[in-house]
Design a protein around this motif. Structure first.
Motif, PDB file in Angstrom:
ATOM      1  N   UNK A 157      16.403 -24.185  10.289  1.00  0.00           N
ATOM      2  CA  UNK A 157      15.126 -24.782   9.883  1.00  0.00           C
ATOM      3  C   UNK A 157      14.084 -23.680   9.692  1.00  0.00           C
ATOM      4  N   UNK A 158      13.100 -23.987   8.872  1.00  0.00           N
ATOM      5  CA  UNK A 158      11.979 -23.071   8.624  1.00  0.00           C
ATOM      6  C   UNK A 158      10.693 -23.869   8.765  1.00  0.00           C
ATOM      7  N   UNK A 159       9.746 -23.321   9.516  1.00  0.00           N
ATOM      8  CA  UNK A 159       8.430 -23.945   9.652  1.00  0.00           C
ATOM      9  C   UNK A 159       7.349 -22.938   9.311  1.00  0.00           C
ATOM     10  N   UNK A 160       6.293 -23.387   8.653  1.00  0.00           N
ATOM     11  CA  UNK A 160       5.213 -22.476   8.278  1.00  0.00           C
ATOM     12  C   UNK A 160       3.909 -23.245   8.124  1.00  0.00           C
ATOM     13  N   UNK A 178      14.520 -28.671   7.121  1.00  0.00           N
ATOM     14  CA  UNK A 178      15.818 -28.558   7.785  1.00  0.00           C
ATOM     15  C   UNK A 178      16.835 -28.039   6.767  1.00  0.00           C
ATOM     16  N   UNK A 179      17.769 -27.240   7.252  1.00  0.00           N
ATOM     17  CA  UNK A 179      18.764 -26.611   6.379  1.00  0.00           C
ATOM     18  C   UNK A 179      20.159 -27.047   6.803  1.00  0.00           C
ATOM     19  N   UNK A 180      20.942 -27.438   5.833  1.00  0.00           N
ATOM     20  CA  UNK A 180      22.320 -27.841   6.117  1.00  0.00           C
ATOM     21  C   UNK A 180      23.117 -26.600   6.530  1.00  0.00           C
ATOM     22  N   UNK A 181      23.702 -26.595   7.733  1.00  0.00           N
ATOM     23  CA  UNK A 181      24.401 -25.388   8.196  1.00  0.00           C
ATOM     24  C   UNK A 181      25.638 -25.067   7.359  1.00  0.00           C
ATOM     25  N   UNK A 182      25.858 -23.786   7.163  1.00  0.00           N
ATOM     26  CA  UNK A 182      27.024 -23.330   6.404  1.00  0.00           C
ATOM     27  C   UNK A 182      28.273 -23.443   7.265  1.00  0.00           C
ATOM     28  N   UNK A 183      28.116 -23.117   8.558  1.00  0.00           N
ATOM     29  CA  UNK A 183      29.236 -23.160   9.500  1.00  0.00           C
ATOM     30  C   UNK A 183      28.954 -24.165  10.606  1.00  0.00           C
ATOM     31  N   UNK A 195      21.899 -33.451   9.062  1.00  0.00           N
ATOM     32  CA  UNK A 195      22.608 -34.141   7.980  1.00  0.00           C
ATOM     33  C   UNK A 195      21.748 -34.287   6.720  1.00  0.00           C
ATOM     34  N   UNK A 196      20.435 -34.412   6.931  1.00  0.00           N
ATOM     35  CA  UNK A 196      19.527 -34.540   5.783  1.00  0.00           C
ATOM     36  C   UNK A 196      18.960 -33.189   5.338  1.00  0.00           C
TER      37      UNK A 196
END
Length: 202
Positions: free
Chosen positions: A52-55, A72-77, A95-96
């Motif tokens: 995730x990234x917040x700013x 939110x970022x979908x994990x690669x692994x 998931x989203x």
């Protein structure tokens, strides 16, 4: 701007392959910053991923809560249990999430050419650059400020030759910064912004 800094930015500009990001190389606006934070699967930029990234934007010594970014970022692994204990993000929470490259593009466009502010910011920038370099051919040219360094300079002036505790919780308590119940990248970015403005005013 120092000559070395200018040369470094010019070198990055020459490396730029995607001209859509030329706006990053414009002169940054005065007294405008973006405080940010990332939640990741670990502390190794080469191996770990962004979750995730917040700013939040800062302008004229004010935190602009209406101009904030959280993704939110979908994990690669697969996420391991140890990292869940740190960031609290479970598989179902993500998931989203969106593709990491889409998230980085959105973040960079939110930031623009503003100066970045963070806590041990070089790690977060390394995580962003891991993906941004593949999008653009270069790394972020934005100037950045590390609040742990600002806090150290402030404390060492008061207690020369003393040991300065740079843990975030210590800084928050010492500067009497209010905290939020939920620990996530956006709330941490807002806390970072508050610490920055407090140190800027001392």
């Amino acid at each position: 701007m120092k000559i070395f800094e200018r040369l470094k930015i010019e070198f990055k500009k020459k490396q730029l392959k995607n001209k859509d990001y030329l706006f990053l190389f414009e002169e940054p606006p005065e007294d405008e910053f973006v405080a940010f934070d990332t939640e990741t699967t670990g502390l190794n930029p080469k191996e770990d991923d962004i979750l995730s990234i917040g700013a939040v934007k800062i302008k004229n010594n004010q935190i602009l809560l209406s101009e904030r970014f959280y993704q939110l970022v979908k994990p690669v692994k697969e996420i391991n249990e140890e990292s869940i204990k740190i960031h609290g993000l479970r598989k179902k929470d993500l998931e989203n999430g969106i593709d990491v490259y889409e998230a980085i593009d959105k973040f960079v466009r939110f930031v623009g050419n503003r100066t970045l502010v963070g806590y041990y910011i070089e790690f977060d920038i390394a995580m962003i650059n891991k993906y941004f370099k593949k999008l653009s051919g270069t790394t972020l040219p934005n100037r950045y400020i590390d609040i742990s360094g600002l806090y150290y300079d402030y404390k060492i002036g008061i207690i020369p030759q003393g040991n300065v505790d740079l843990r975030l919780d210590t800084i928050i308590k010492d500067l009497d910064i209010p905290t939020f119940g939920k620990h996530d990248a956006l709330n941490d970015a807002i806390i970072t912004a508050m610490i920055f403005l407090k140190l800027k005013s001392i």
